[in-house]
Write a protein that holds these residues in place. Structure first.
Motif, mmCIF file in Angstrom:
data_model
loop_
_atom_site.group_PDB
_atom_site.id
_atom_site.type_symbol
_atom_site.label_atom_id
_atom_site.label_comp_id
_atom_site.label_asym_id
_atom_site.label_seq_id
_atom_site.Cartn_x
_atom_site.Cartn_y
_atom_site.Cartn_z
ATOM 1 N N SER A 1 -12.832 0.366 10.303
ATOM 2 C CA SER A 1 -11.584 0.366 9.545
ATOM 3 C C SER A 1 -11.756 -0.322 8.192
ATOM 4 O O SER A 1 -11.179 0.102 7.192
ATOM 5 N N ALA A 2 -12.571 -1.358 8.151
ATOM 6 C CA ALA A 2 -12.766 -2.117 6.911
ATOM 7 C C ALA A 2 -13.513 -1.297 5.871
ATOM 8 O O ALA A 2 -13.141 -1.283 4.690
ATOM 9 N N ARG B 1 -1.277 -5.412 6.930
ATOM 10 C CA ARG B 1 -0.178 -4.578 6.443
ATOM 11 C C ARG B 1 0.253 -5.008 5.040
ATOM 12 O O ARG B 1 0.692 -4.185 4.240
ATOM 13 N N PHE B 2 0.133 -6.279 4.776
ATOM 14 C CA PHE B 2 0.492 -6.779 3.452
ATOM 15 C C PHE B 2 -0.686 -6.698 2.483
ATOM 16 O O PHE B 2 -0.496 -6.529 1.282
ATOM 17 N N HIS B 3 -1.905 -6.884 2.991
ATOM 18 C CA HIS B 3 -3.103 -6.929 2.146
ATOM 19 C C HIS B 3 -4.087 -5.883 2.666
ATOM 20 O O HIS B 3 -5.038 -6.204 3.381
ATOM 21 N N THR B 4 -3.820 -4.649 2.310
ATOM 22 C CA THR B 4 -4.626 -3.545 2.845
ATOM 23 C C THR B 4 -6.040 -3.516 2.279
ATOM 24 O O THR B 4 -6.915 -2.895 2.879
ATOM 25 N N GLU B 5 -6.275 -4.156 1.142
ATOM 26 C CA GLU B 5 -7.589 -4.114 0.510
ATOM 27 C C GLU B 5 -8.148 -5.518 0.311
ATOM 28 O O GLU B 5 -8.887 -5.768 -0.644
ATOM 29 N N SER B 6 -7.830 -6.423 1.201
ATOM 30 C CA SER B 6 -8.329 -7.789 1.104
ATOM 31 C C SER B 6 -9.643 -7.904 1.873
ATOM 32 O O SER B 6 -9.660 -7.828 3.107
ATOM 33 N N SER B 7 -10.733 -8.069 1.160
ATOM 34 C CA SER B 7 -12.038 -8.199 1.812
ATOM 35 C C SER B 7 -12.121 -9.485 2.631
ATOM 36 O O SER B 7 -12.769 -9.514 3.686
ATOM 37 N N PRO C 1 -3.304 -14.352 1.009
ATOM 38 C CA PRO C 1 -4.185 -14.111 2.155
ATOM 39 C C PRO C 1 -4.650 -15.386 2.845
ATOM 40 O O PRO C 1 -4.842 -15.408 4.061
ATOM 41 N N THR C 2 -4.829 -16.473 2.086
ATOM 42 C CA THR C 2 -5.332 -17.698 2.699
ATOM 43 C C THR C 2 -4.337 -18.278 3.714
ATOM 44 O O THR C 2 -4.755 -18.921 4.682
ATOM 45 N N VAL C 3 -3.045 -18.041 3.514
ATOM 46 C CA VAL C 3 -2.056 -18.533 4.476
ATOM 47 C C VAL C 3 -2.195 -17.790 5.801
ATOM 48 O O VAL C 3 -2.122 -18.386 6.880
ATOM 49 N N TRP C 4 -2.410 -16.486 5.741
ATOM 50 C CA TRP C 4 -2.637 -15.721 6.966
ATOM 51 C C TRP C 4 -3.891 -16.209 7.682
ATOM 52 O O TRP C 4 -3.922 -16.297 8.924
ATOM 53 N N LEU C 5 -4.929 -16.533 6.920
ATOM 54 C CA LEU C 5 -6.162 -17.014 7.540
ATOM 55 C C LEU C 5 -5.946 -18.369 8.206
ATOM 56 O O LEU C 5 -6.511 -18.642 9.276
ATOM 57 N N MET C 6 -5.146 -19.233 7.588
ATOM 58 C CA MET C 6 -4.838 -20.529 8.206
ATOM 59 C C MET C 6 -4.151 -20.339 9.553
ATOM 60 O O MET C 6 -4.509 -20.984 10.548
ATOM 61 N N GLY D 1 0.817 -1.195 0.000
ATOM 62 C CA GLY D 1 0.000 0.000 0.000
ATOM 63 C C GLY D 1 0.855 1.251 0.000
ATOM 64 O O GLY D 1 2.077 1.210 -0.046
ATOM 65 N N PRO D 2 0.204 2.395 0.084
ATOM 66 C CA PRO D 2 0.945 3.656 -0.043
ATOM 67 C C PRO D 2 1.865 3.949 1.121
ATOM 68 O O PRO D 2 2.861 4.620 0.971
ATOM 69 N N HIS D 3 1.537 3.458 2.334
ATOM 70 C CA HIS D 3 2.326 3.793 3.505
ATOM 71 C C HIS D 3 2.739 2.510 4.214
ATOM 72 O O HIS D 3 1.968 1.971 5.014
ATOM 73 N N PRO D 4 3.921 1.952 3.926
ATOM 74 C CA PRO D 4 4.367 0.755 4.645
ATOM 75 C C PRO D 4 4.554 1.072 6.114
ATOM 76 O O PRO D 4 4.844 2.202 6.490
#
Length: 819
Positions: A450-451, A392-398, A363-368, A114-117
């Motif tokens: 936030s979402a 932080r890695f997936h700022t627009e992951s629904s 994203p699925t790995v983070w969810l696991m 995203g724009p601001h790490p």
């Protein structure tokens, strides 16, 4: 290679002997296991190893564990698990480690987030991706993980590779990003004194230690006396020869007991230990040197933050034992493995940490990982930290936002149930620490707000609302979501669709008025009318294709519902076809909806409406092959007289390469309604079309029609006239071979001719054709098995690439009788 495989096989001997001795396996089964494992081990030691080899190896080990479990249940023997199951589990983890280290991804730049790490990643040096097995620079974001997740970080390489004996300069960006020393273990800091083994520090006073008070740090002053003693282990500010004793500071001379002050690297007297403790039982011999690459921490003193870590306190064996060290386990646990005294799940946290370090873009790995922390490790805090890192890695992951929202609600529901049970048991709730803000779902509200700021759209809003409806304590949160939905997405079709569907889900009438079936049907009719009015109101201000699609989908769902009320069924049917017609008049009906309209009319059998709808559909989407096919097939079923005109109109809208389906329908129509001469003339016209797709397809159908209509002689005549007329297809020759085999007296001479002609055209790309030819020579009564050798030789000369491997393997199976 063989000696390594033999060593691994010999390592299995103790567990196999135990399995045979206690009766879980027989001697024959043990020999079968050794034979199979030997084959799998050799595959893993090949020069080029495939992933499937590792997967087969691991799958065999898992199946062996399952077999042992079933045998134990059958005979009722549950001892010797440390010598059997735990050894197999460790071997499985090691194999996984070998596989993941071999195929893990190496990132050479910071991934885009995203724009601001986050600041923790801004502090990392450019080469963030480093070889597996060495330590990354400390990141404050990693400090938020629970203790087990911080364990394997010392195995990662330092951010830079330095020559032996050189001192790394301090990194200002890392020093600025590191939290205060009281939060992090000392070994996580990259201080300037962490130089290679035996090298002298760059200066007398390290910059990172300038802020400390002269003798001791405030964080160390609060420790009990035994924890402040081993400060002499820090490298002195002056370089001295390797193995020599550093001069002790005068201020610290009185703080050490006499037995401790011995030359660096030398073994102290066996009984002169401080505090009267003895060395750990299974650790390395006291004073032995650890491997310098894996354990560079021997230069630092033990600290309370290190004491809180998991059982991997390997660097501490060089220090005199103390009461705090006596609590260490007797064995060192390898990475990712389960020690006998730990449950199988103890290594999951380490595995997930390594997995997220390599596959953070999924994203699925983070969810696991978050799901395991929440459901298996029962740690909502760890799961929350994983979700925050994932965002932080997936700022627009629904998907991540939805599951994070659900996790907070699940945590609140879990705490509410725990509090209810404690209240029933009349236990003190003061020590439990249940916060009312968490119990009512305020954390979930923070996640929701936030979402919706990160992701726009009514569909995402509705997905969060549907999740909130699963919990009975989120009424206030549901009202907030619904209010935001109406204010932010008033012109979104999904908002109107949701509001209309809410009318259908409204509360039924009171039981006194809701007794008869007629009353129920009348109430449902009123609900559907209100729902339809909302859709019509939406279409007045939002006349778009998605809005019409949602309206038609709703009408069709209601139409498909079964009911005994004829009035309700008739009203649903009228509303559905009226919606189709209005959408067509507004030019908002999609190709898929036209197909649904035609199928619904076909089910009712309304001929005039079907013809009219098909004509409208093909005019609106004149390049749609599906609609033209549906129109022509519908006309063929209705046997109308306007089919020829429709065919002429359809050919005008399609190019030659796309008209194969039209020729197929036209010859089918000719076979049904016209004579053989007209059909054959149409086939002859089709096979000369200057397009390979149309020509080859029609030649196959022409040969099949000739055999079905006039028999074998006509089919052979057609084949003779076409076998030199290119382009040809392999199916054309296969069809003629099949026709020849169906005859009562099959001639091998004819089959050889057909096979030779087919191989002349497709012998370089079809290994199956060569195998069929060989099998025919072997199985036919007039065949010549001596021809198989020359055929095999020709095949090897003509085939190329993977076709050769396929042919050789199948030919070998054919020779052994397994094909």
């Amino acid at each position: 290679m063989a000696e390594f495989v033999q060593r691994r096989i010999e390592d299995r001997i103790p567990e196999l002997e135990q399995l045979e001795r206690i009766g879980l396996l027989t001697g024959k089964e043990v020999r079968i296991i050794i034979k199979k494992v030997t084959s799998l081990e050799y595959k893993l030691k090949r020069r080029t190893v495939d992933k499937q080899d590792f997967l087969s190896y691991l799958q065999y080990e898992v199946h062996l564990l399952g077999l042992i479990k079933k045998r134990r249940q059958r005979i009722g023997y549950y001892f010797k698990k440390e010598e059997i199951e735990y050894v197999i589990v460790q071997r499985i983890h090691k194999a996984f480690q070998r596989a993941t280290s071999k195929w893990q991804l190496l990132y050479h730049s910071v991934p885009v987030m995203g724009p601001h790490p986050p600041p923790s990643l801004m502090a990392l040096p450019p080469p963030v991706a480093f070889p597996y097995g060495a330590s990354p620079p400390p990141s404050p974001s990693l400090m938020a993980l629970p203790p087990p997740c911080r364990l394997p970080l010392w195995r990662f390489p330092p951010p830079r590779r330095l020559p032996y004996g050189a001192s790394p300069p301090p990194s200002p960006s890392l020093m600025a990003a590191s939290p205060p020393p009281a939060r992090l273990p000392l070994w996580r800091f990259p201080p300037p004194v962490a130089f290679p083994y035996g090298a002298s520090p760059p200066s007398l006073v390290a910059p990172s230690l300038m802020a400390l008070p002269p003798p001791l740090s405030p964080s160390l002053m609060a420790l009990p006396p035994p924890c402040r003693l081993p400060l002499w282990r820090f490298p002195p500010p002056v370089a001295f020869p390797y193995g020599a004793s550093p001069p002790l500071s005068p201020s610290l001379m009185g703080a050490f007991p006499p037995p401790v002050a011995f030359p660096y690297g030398a073994s102290p007297p066996p009984v002169a230990f401080p505090y009267g403790a003895s060395p750990p039982p299974v650790a390395f011999p006291y004073g032995a040197s650890p491997p310098p690459r894996r354990l560079p921490l021997w230069r630092f003193p033990p600290s309370p933050s290190l004491m809180a870590l998991s059982p991997r306190r390997l660097p501490l064996w060089r220090f005199p034992p103390s009461p705090s060290l006596m609590a260490l386990p007797p064995v060192a646990i390898p990475y990712g493995a389960s020690a006998p005294r730990l449950p199988y799940g103890a290594s999951h946290c380490h595995i997930f940490s390594a997995l997220l370090a390599v596959h953070s873009d999924k994203p699925t790995v983070w969810l696991m990982a978050a799901k395991w922390e929440m459901e298996n490790n029962l740690s909502a805090e760890s799961s929350r930290h994983i979700f925050l890192r994932a965002l932080r890695f997936h700022t627009e992951s629904s998907l991540i936002y939805q599951e994070y929202f659900r996790m907070e609600l699940l945590n609140a529901e879990k705490q509410r149930k725990e509090r209810e049970e404690m209240e029933k048991a009349k236990m003190d709730l003061g020590e439990a620490g249940y916060l009312e803000s968490i119990l009512v779902g305020e954390l979930a509200g923070v996640v929701y707000r936030s979402a919706v700021q990160a992701i726009q759209g009514a569909q995402f809003h509705l997905s969060l609302l549907s999740i909130a409806k699963e919990f009975n304590f989120t009424k206030d949160l549901q009202k907030e979501i619904l209010s935001d939905l109406q204010s932010r997405h008033a012109q979104d079709p999904f908002t109107w669709d949701f509001m209309a569907q809410q009318e259908l889900a409204s509360e039924p009438l009171p039981s006194a008025e809701y007794s008869s079936k007629k009353a129920k049907a009348t109430d449902m009719l009123r609900k559907e009318e209100r729902c339809s009015k909302i859709y019509e109101t939406a279409l007045e201000s939002l006349n778009t294709e998605p809005m019409w699609n949602l309206y038609i989908v709703s009408c069709r769902q209601r139409y498909k519902r079964k009911t005994n009320s004829k009035e309700l069924k008739q009203m649903r049917q009228e509303r559905l076809f009226q919606a189709y017609r209005k959408a067509h008049e507004a030019n908002m009906l999609t190709e898929e909806k036209y197909m649904e309209w035609i199928s619904e009319l076909m089910a009712l059998g309304e001929v005039d409406s079907i013809v009219e709808a098909c004509e409208w559909a093909t005019k609106r989407y004149s390049q749609s092959a599906a609609l033209w096919r549906a129109r022509l097939e519908t006309l063929l079923k209705l046997c109308t007289t306007a089919v020829d005109e429709v065919f002429e109109e359809a050919f005008k809208h399609f190019k030659l390469k796309d008209s194969a389906f039209l020729w197929a329908i036209k010859v089918q129509y000719s076979e049904i309604t016209k004579g053989e001469e007209a059909t054959e003339a149409l086939y002859k016209q089709a096979i000369v079309v200057p397009d390979s797709a149309v020509s080859t397809t029609m030649k196959e159908q022409y040969l099949d029609w000739a055999y079905r209509s006039k028999g074998y002689k006509k089919a052979k005549k057609v084949f003779t006239s076409l076998h030199e007329s290119r382009p040809l297809s392999e199916k054309f020759f296969q069809k003629m071979i099949t026709i020849e085999k169906e005859q009562e007296h099959t001639k091998m001479q004819n089959l050889r001719e057909y096979y030779e002609r087919a191989l002349r055209e497709f012998g370089t790309v079809s290994p199956d054709l060569w195998l069929d030819y060989i099998k025919e020579e072997l199985s036919h009564s007039e065949g010549k098995p001596q021809n198989c050798g020359p055929i095999h030789w020709r095949a090897m000369k003509m085939l190329e690439g993977k076709d050769v491997e396929s042919f050789v393997s199948n030919y070998t199976l054919l020779q052994t009788g397994k094909l």
